[in-house]
Structure formats: C-alpha cells, structure tokens
Design an enzyme around this catalytic site. Sequence first.
Site, mmCIF file in Angstrom:
data_model
loop_
_atom_site.group_PDB
_atom_site.id
_atom_site.type_symbol
_atom_site.label_atom_id
_atom_site.label_comp_id
_atom_site.label_asym_id
_atom_site.label_seq_id
_atom_site.Cartn_x
_atom_site.Cartn_y
_atom_site.Cartn_z
ATOM 1 N N LYS A 53 15.610 46.994 -19.426
ATOM 2 C CA LYS A 53 16.090 45.971 -18.488
ATOM 3 C C LYS A 53 17.560 45.655 -18.767
ATOM 4 O O LYS A 53 17.964 45.533 -19.931
ATOM 5 C CB LYS A 53 15.232 44.710 -18.639
ATOM 6 N N SER B 74 11.309 38.739 -12.885
ATOM 7 C CA SER B 74 12.637 39.293 -12.721
ATOM 8 C C SER B 74 12.785 40.731 -13.204
ATOM 9 O O SER B 74 13.756 41.393 -12.848
ATOM 10 C CB SER B 74 13.659 38.417 -13.448
ATOM 11 N N SER C 162 8.232 36.993 -16.186
ATOM 12 C CA SER C 162 9.006 38.139 -15.683
ATOM 13 C C SER C 162 8.568 39.507 -16.165
ATOM 14 O O SER C 162 9.081 40.507 -15.667
ATOM 15 C CB SER C 162 10.486 37.959 -15.997
#
Length: 486
Positions: free
Chosen positions: A79, A154, A178
């Site tokens: 990420k 997210s 997330s």
Amino acid sequence: MSLIEKTATELIALQEAGRVSAVEIVEAFLAAIRQREPQLRSFTLIDEDGARRQAEAVDAKRAVGRPVGKLAGVPVAVKDVLCTKGSRTTCSSRMLADFVPPYDAHVVEQLRAADSVVIGKTNMDEFAMGSSTENSAFQTTRNPWDITRIPGGSSGGSAACVAGCQAPVSLGTDTGGSIRQPAALCGVVGMKPTYGRVSRYGLIAFASSLDQVGPFSHDLADCARLLEVIAGHDKRDSTSIDQPVPTYTATLNDRVPGLRIGVPQEFFGAGLDAEIEAAVQAALREYQKQGATLVDVSLPHTRYALAAYYIVAPAEASSNLARFDGMHYGHRTAQKTDLISTYAKSRGEGFGNEVKRRIMIGTYVLSSGYKDAYYVKALKVRRLVKQDFDLAFATCDVVIGPTTPTAAFAVGEKADDPLAMYLSDVYTVSCNLAGIPGLSIPCGFTRTGLPIGLQLLAPPFEEEKMLRVARMYESTTDWHTRRPRI
Ligand code: GLN
C-alpha cells in the site's frame, strides 16, 4: 490453474520443487498487471525493473544452494502509505506526489529480508481516509468481481490486486477497517493484527493510536505466513510490543477444541443486508456442525463506536497532517507570498476534500471549549467499547459477525455522501478502538456474484487462535479458491 491464480504457499512449493523460477513467477504477474491494470487500476507504481532484479537475486541464491527467506520469490504489492526506499510513496495524495522516502518501512525491510519481490505500490484513499478508494487523487480502483463497483477502502488497491491476481499477496493498513472491509468486498483474506503486534515505523500516520499494518491473501496459510514475516518488536516504534511471534503457519490446521463463538446481537441489527446476514448465519451453522458452541454476547457500546471513531480518528489526523505545510513536508504552492498564505495555499492545493473535512472535524473536536464535549467524551466511549470486548471474551474464544453491512457498492454511489460512506465501517471500527485483532475471510457470494466477508475478532495477541478458528471454516468451504473472470 495458471501461475497467477496460485497462492504464495503454492508458488514457494513450485520453486522448491524446481518447477518454476522466481523470474518466471514475477514475469507472469507483471504480464497480468499490464493486461488488467487498464480496468482495475490497482497500482500507483509498478517497479518492473526492480522486481526483476529481486527475482533474479532469489534464483541466484537458490542456484548456489544458499538458504532463502520465508517469502522467497513471492511478489508482494505494498500500500502506498508505507515508505519504500528510493521509490515514490504518495499516500495517493497530490501532497506527496513527488515524495521519495530515504528509507524502508519496518514491514518493507521484513519483506525484503524474507526474499519476497516487492512488485509495486497500491492505490488507496488519500491518506487512508475513505472506504471506497474513490478518494485517491490519482485514480479509482475497480472491484475485480464487477468493475462497475468499488473495491472498498482505504486499501482498495491492495485488495483488488490480490483478488484480480496481479499479485498473490499484499500489505495494507487498517485504522477503522481499511484491510477487513476491502478484503470482504473483494473476496480475499485480510487481517488487522493487535495494536502493537506490527511496527508502524515508516507507515505514514493517519491516526496513530488506531493504525496497524496487515496482510491480504487468497487464503489463511498465506495470511499466517505474511504475519510471521511482518510481526515482531521494533524499537523504532515505541508502541510495538516485545513479545515472541508465534509460528502461525505451524499450528494453522490445529482445531480449537471446545470452541465457543460469541455472536453479538448488535452486529445483526437494522442496516444489515439480508443476503449478507444469511451467509454469516450459514457460516455460524457450519461451525456448529463442527462442534462449536454459539454464545450470545453483548457489545452494548457498539452503537456509539462509529461516532467515537469519527472523532478520535480525525482528531489524530488533524495533528498528524499538520506537518504537511509545504515547508517541512509536502507539496509547495507555486504562488509563494508570505508564510501563512504559503501554508494555506500549499495545503489547499495538496489535500483533497475528504482529507480537508477530517482536518476541520479534528481541529474542531480538539479546540478549546469543545474538547471535553467531543474528544474527551469519545475517549471515554472508546474505553467502554474495549470493556465490552473484555467482558465478551470472558465467555467466548472469538466473536464472529459480518465484516460489512452490504456488498460492494457502485462507483459514485456514496462518493458525495460522507455519512453513508462512514456507515460502511459500522462493524469494523470497534476492533481498532479496542486494539484487538480482526480478520475477514470469504464466506459466500450474493445472487449477483459479489463476495461476502465473515469477520472474526479475538482477544489481544490471540492471532494464532483466530487464524485456527478461521481455518476450521476455510477447510470445509471453497470460497477462497474462486477467482474472478477478468
Ligand atoms: N473507512 C475508515 C475511514 O475512512 C477507515 C479507514 C482506515 O482504516 N484507514 O476512516
């Protein structure tokens, strides 16, 4: 089954048997990325050359009989909130569009030490604020099961790239859901470890008391393996705990005798989609068939958890994001005048709307005259949420419920309605407020073919048992073997 549909554990076995090389594996995934990226848009950065070099190094080690790490030759996507030395780390924000960190995050160091192949950085909601990945300043990632839908957020890019077979495993971060929420919506496994289990060093902070790094994978064996690699003490994060890391992979198939599953009525109320509820109930019946006892538990403060989260998280964000002022860090406006207006213009240009909204909410709830009414009260609620779990775990081993109230929604459906977006986190935020570990695993599909996630919650540092309980279900179902047609 083609190479890209395999799990990390399978890819490792194939290499050990001499049937495939790390370079062949990375080329297969790079080809899948090239082919699928125009639709999925999972990545903010694809490091083709770097990935090839790392794979060649693994093959070279193997060729001379040198020992290799636990993730040797396994491509991993990371990420874009985790620092990678020498390659751009943007948080999917214009504010950090040109930021190249001079160091690796602790978890990235661990990935490299385990001989994995860091293949690229994944798209996310800006600064990890959001539940759909639509808040990225660069692109909207699509759900591999239906590209008209969002992948969750997210960590949407990290979930989509695993579901879409662009990487076998990835890392995300979970502040209020997330990892678990996008894992559920994309039909993959995602874990938020106990707060303190994994170092946050090199993770660009959103809400420091809630943030935690964790893995995405197709199945629990890979989840256990990744957790083994990233967990452990790191003195550069003062909240990381100095406790030995169990060998999660070794005990994964051990059943939990006398298993008691806590079922919280608060997770089955209004707002829960009927198809999701039916899939979760079916999973609970499967556990009963395997001899587990279901116990009713009560988490009475769940109804206040979302409100408390949306005070605590923005409060910490407003403080953490103060450093991005165009002077110390981040984008600087071209229209430089005096100091204050340079700050204001830089922040105005660098941050997107959701980030600005959080900064304003956070500043408000911390401001003098309002702090006691909002922030301090939210902290009290947080303690009560934690206490609910302490009491529940006195009567059960794990708590099980849905990960999300609905399956993946359409792109644009909630983009202009922050409250509707926040409500998709209703079952995930308590886990972060309480600091406990949480896991989402696939437990079915809706009639229209969208994945459904089952959420498991466990007491602090009981990831090992949580994984074993999850594996009991996985071992008798085949949801985790399905791959979308793209
Ligand atoms: N969706 C939640 C939020 O917007 C959680 C985000 C996260 O876990 N990073 O804050």
